[in-house]
Design an enzyme around this catalytic site. Structure first.
Site, PDB file in Angstrom:
ATOM      1  N   SER A 178       0.795  -1.180  -0.170  1.00 42.65           N
ATOM      2  CA  SER A 178       0.063   0.005  -0.116  1.00 42.65           C
ATOM      3  C   SER A 178       0.977   1.140   0.012  1.00 42.65           C
ATOM      4  CB  SER A 178      -0.883  -0.024   1.150  1.00 42.65           C
ATOM      5  OG  SER A 178      -0.187   0.045   2.430  1.00 42.65           O
TER       6      SER A 178
ATOM      7  N   ASP B 283       8.205  -3.495  -5.960  1.00 37.05           N
ATOM      8  CA  ASP B 283       6.910  -3.013  -5.850  1.00 37.05           C
ATOM      9  C   ASP B 283       6.616  -1.781  -6.668  1.00 37.05           C
ATOM     10  OD1 ASP B 283       7.340  -4.649  -3.716  1.00 37.05           O
ATOM     11  OD2 ASP B 283       7.353  -3.160  -2.200  1.00 37.05           O
TER      12      ASP B 283
HETATM   13  C1  GLA Z   1       9.282  -5.297   0.536  1.00 35.55           C
HETATM   14  C2  GLA Z   1      10.220  -4.429  -0.536  1.00 35.55           C
HETATM   15  C3  GLA Z   1      10.599  -5.195  -1.663  1.00 35.55           C
HETATM   16  C4  GLA Z   1      10.862  -6.755  -1.624  1.00 35.55           C
HETATM   17  C5  GLA Z   1      10.050  -7.119  -0.577  1.00 35.55           C
HETATM   18  C6  GLA Z   1      10.315  -8.539  -0.005  1.00 35.55           C
HETATM   19  O1  GLA Z   1       8.017  -5.263  -0.128  1.00 35.55           O
HETATM   20  O2  GLA Z   1       9.718  -3.145  -0.624  1.00 35.55           O
HETATM   21  O3  GLA Z   1      11.429  -4.333  -2.592  1.00 35.55           O
HETATM   22  O4  GLA Z   1      12.288  -6.645  -0.998  1.00 35.55           O
HETATM   23  O5  GLA Z   1       9.801  -6.334   0.675  1.00 35.55           O
HETATM   24  O6  GLA Z   1      10.523  -9.543  -1.139  1.00 35.55           O
END
Ligand code: GLA
Length: 386
Positions: free
Chosen positions: A114, A158
């Protein structure tokens, strides 16, 4: 907000497999959700950003767009907006601010990104208001770096999936160089997301443990590289082209403390699982994909130590109810699981979680906020005034 406001929409994501390896430069395999952050916005004539949220739990916030924006207190939701504004201000001179009204149907601190969705939506709104554009891959990288403003040493998964997702597909994301390769999710498959009821705040309590994992992954990589007579900055991907996984694990076992070699083992085995999972999805092999989810969870729990008893319980219940496999998704330490099952099995899995996980914990109403079928959706966009 005037009725002529524009809307920027950025989806959350569920990572199907490839956890805690994006910051090691290894490929991951997420998809975007239909649930999203929506921002109604209007351009301003000055550099001010005025943010409000429809949820009264989030206090309004104001700051000025510049190349160096002082952060609000740790955990302040508006820090993700500051991160977006600062990153863009360093790229484009003289940006004007926006008036923005935020709303979201994404669970917060539930491992579904989010906060990155908020950051991306704010970035798209600022860019649209200022009529500036940028190549999509460049924007993904700029925002991944920009998000480190909040103090988490995150990878680039993300921002890339939130901007680059295709409806109906999961995407393999490669880094160095960044690239997205979609695979259609078979129509008979259902990915179920279930929240553990344990908040995992990326810029809060989980931050230290997360950053510790990124440091350990890096240290293990350097130790193995130097053992192999390679330069210290040799990337994971390059280690894997020089040696097999088994050889590298042997080197790690003999050259570093046990905890580091377990972290290293997770990274290498998870990297291999991503390729196998992508192939299993392309072949429509649900059982194989499910087994990879199970193996990923075990590795995250035992080798990487980022699970939580409530996540383990959800995974166990989902499997008992007939899911082909399940695992924690996102950074862990709380947050959500993702489970895979056939379409006809989904109602049973959901009702088993409802009865055996949520009901005993006193959650009876609006359980669909916590457990839902993830619909593979398209990436972030700006919608013209309606
Ligand atoms: C968070 C981080 C991502 C990734 C995940 C674990 O969401 O923002 O970049 O490292 O953890 O996979």
């Amino acid at each position: 907000m005037t009725p002529r406001a524009h809307v920027a929409r950025a989806p959350g994501r569920v990572n199907l497999i490839g956890e805690h390896i994006d910051y090691c430069g290894l490929s991951v395999f997420p998809m975007a959700l239909r649930r999203s952050v929506r921002i109604e916005f209007n351009p301003r004539a000055d550099r001010e950003m005025r943010l409000a949220d429809r949820d009264p739990g989030f206090a309004p916030s104001a700051f000025s767009v510049s190349e160096s924006i002082p952060p609000g207190p740790a955990g302040d939701w508006a820090n993700y907006a500051r991160a977006a504004a600062q990153a863009l201000a360093r790229r484009f001179p003289d940006l004007r601010g926006i008036d923005a009204l935020v709303e979201s149907d994404l669970p917060i601190a539930a491992g579904l990104s989010s906060s990155s969705a908020l950051l991306v939506a704010i970035a798209l709104a600022i860019m649209h208001a200022n009529r500036v554009t940028m190549a999509s891959l460049e924007l993904m990288e700029l925002l991944a770096r920009g998000e480190r403003y909040v103090g988490t040493a995150g990878g680039g998964m993300d921002q890339a999936i939130i901007l680059g997702a295709q409806a109906g597909c999961a995407s393999r994301i490669d880094f160095q160089p960044l690239r997205l390769t979609p695979t259609a999710v078979p129509t008979g498959w259902r990915f179920i997301v279930a929240w553990s009821l344990v908040h995992a705040e990326k810029s809060g309590a989980a931050q230290q443990a997360y950053n510790e994992r990124t440091r350990q992954g890096d240290e293990a990589r350097r130790l193995v590289a130097s053992r192999r007579g390679l330069p210290e900055d040799t990337a994971y991907a390059a280690l894997l082209t020089a040696d097999s996984v088994d050889e590298l694990l042997k080197v790690a076992g003999a050259s570093m403390p046990q905890v580091l070699s377990r972290r290293f083992r997770h990274v290498l085995t998870e990297g291999a699982r991503v390729r196998q999972a992508e192939a299993a999805m392309a072949a429509g092999n649900l059982e194989a994909f499910g087994r990879l989810l199970d193996a990923s969870h075990q590795s995250l729990r035992d080798d990487y130590e980022v699970s939580h008893p409530e996540l383990d319980r959800l995974v166990e219940l989902a499997r008992e109810a007939g899911a082909a496999g399940a695992r924690l998704t996102g950074a862990g330490f709380g947050g959500s699981i993702v489970a895979l099952c056939r379409v006809e099995r989904a109602p049973e899995v959901i009702s088993a979680l409802r009865e055996k996980f949520y009901a005993p914990r006193g959650v009876a109403d609006d359980v669909e906020r916590h457990v839902f079928v993830a619909e593979p959706s398209g990436g972030a966009e700006v919608l013209a005034p309606g």
